[in-house]
Design a protein around this motif. Structure first.
Motif, short mmCIF file in Angstrom:
data_model
loop_
_atom_site.label_atom_id
_atom_site.label_comp_id
_atom_site.label_asym_id
_atom_site.label_seq_id
_atom_site.Cartn_x
_atom_site.Cartn_y
_atom_site.Cartn_z
N LYS A 190 -0.84 3.34 -4.16
CA LYS A 190 0.64 3.37 -3.95
C LYS A 190 1.19 2.50 -2.58
O LYS A 190 2.06 1.94 -2.84
N TYR A 193 0.91 -0.86 -3.18
CA TYR A 193 2.30 -1.34 -4.49
C TYR A 193 3.56 -1.32 -3.60
O TYR A 193 4.38 -2.26 -3.85
N GLY A 224 -3.01 -1.79 -5.78
CA GLY A 224 -1.50 -1.81 -5.95
C GLY A 224 -0.83 -3.02 -5.81
O GLY A 224 0.20 -3.17 -6.67
#
Length: 375
Positions: A190, A193, A224
């Protein structure tokens, strides 16, 4: 030069520590050991005698020599209860790890525990030596940052031996998947990301990504990076992904960025594996007379002290350094407490923690200007 006697002794000791010899298992005979090491019977007897005296082996009259059970109550009483916790780091004295150590050490010292620090320098041989030392001495628990966590680890047996000896351990920043240990990690996928999405929302599409390939954090951050491109339906240029190993971290990224900046179609933004790398790449960008963020945006990871030391303050992903150390310390003491009745460690008494990443926006990123779409 190491003596033959010591070579035999250390080899036998290593087989005990890595679990090759299990408690109460008979070891090879003197004659077999003489052939294996090409030494005299006297040398074998000296080595075995020392290990017997130190409690690693024991003899049965007329039967042979056996591996001692160092986890039994008698041995524990012999080594004492000094309330020791070992902390193993890949790099102990730089970057974010001092903050993690401070968090752990502060909590542990309040609880009356002494902390011993070890560094592997992200090297499996060093990790082996550290684990041998820990298994040889009296430690109540271990907080460990895995070495080259994206790769197959040759030292898994040592961790299994920790479990056999009922010594709890907690892994931080990453973990060895096959062990399924209690761990504290950041959601690095994450985080990667969020780094990439931030740049995409600023109008960047030609984004260069640098990722460390031998640590799990790097592979997850790269995942990500790729996922963000796919979510926003941006094509991924394979040439815009640069991977490097621990051994290459001071050289390859710099050379690759210099090479890529020589292209006509230059990237307008860079995603970095961590802040340390971002600072190194800033020097290359300055050499190319590129202004940050006017000419090129750059985003780091970890929100380390480095994010604020240059004239360009880094946009970055927050890492819960002190909190991670303190929480790891709490968890290892909970595991020790749950284990104090002498039962086998139950991992379900303490749960692993995944920290949510948070983007911190500073001055190294900005919206892409129309005239900078192609530098």
């Amino acid at each position: 030069m190491e003596t033959k006697y010591n070579i035999v002794k250390q080899s036998l000791k290593a087989k005990i520590l890595d679990g090759t010899f299990q408690p109460h298992q008979k070891i090879n005979s003197e004659s077999e050991l003489m052939k294996e090491f090409d030494v005299s019977r006297h040398t074998i007897r000296l080595a075995i005698g020392d290990l017997v005296n130190q409690g690693w082996l024991y003899r049965r009259q007329g039967s042979g020599t056996y591996c001692a059970d160092r986890s039994n109550e008698e041995v524990v009483q012999q080594v004492g209860t000094l309330k020791n916790i070992a902390i193993i780091a890949t790099y102990i004295s730089n970057y974010i790890f001092p903050s993690i150590i401070r968090g752990a050490e502060s909590y542990l010292s309040q609880k009356g525990y002494h902390v011993s620090l070890f560094s592997t320098n992200n090297n499996h041989d060093n990790e082996k030596r550290v684990l041998e030392k820990i298994l040889s001495q009296s430690y109540d628990g271990v907080i460990v940052e895995p070495t080259k966590s994206a790769m197959s680890n040759p030292n898994i047996n040592y961790y299994l031996n920790l479990e056999r000896q009922n010594i709890p351990y907690v892994m931080i920043n990453a973990y060895y998947d096959e062990l399924e240990p209690i761990s504290l990690v950041v959601d690095d996928e994450k985080g990667g990301y969020l780094q990439t999405e931030h740049l995409i929302k600023l109008g960047h599409s030609n984004i260069l990504g640098f990722f460390k390939s031998d640590d799990a954090q790097g592979t997850k951050r790269m995942k990500g990076f790729l996922k963000a491109h796919r979510s926003y339906q941006f094509p991924i240029n394979p040439n815009n992904i640069v991977t490097y190993s621990s051994a290459e971290m001071d050289t390859k990224p710099i050379k690759e960025l210099q090479r890529i900046l020589s292209y006509t179609d230059k990237p307008t933004a860079i995603v970095c594996y961590n802040d340390q790398l971002a600072i190194s790449l800033l020097d290359v960008l300055r050499e190319k007379n590129l202004s940050i963020p006017e000419d090129i945006s750059i985003v780091g990871y970890d929100d380390s002290f480095l994010a604020n030391v240059t004239e360009v303050k880094l946009s970055t992903i927050e890492h819960p350094k002190n909190e991670m150390g303190s929480k790891a310390a709490q968890m290892i003491l909970d595991m020790i407490k749950n284990n104090s009745n002498g039962n086998q460690i139950k991992k379900d008494t303490v749960e692993s923690v995944v920290f949510e990443p948070k983007l911190i926006i500073r001055h190294s990123t900005q919206a892409l200007l129309s005239e900078n779409k192609t530098l």
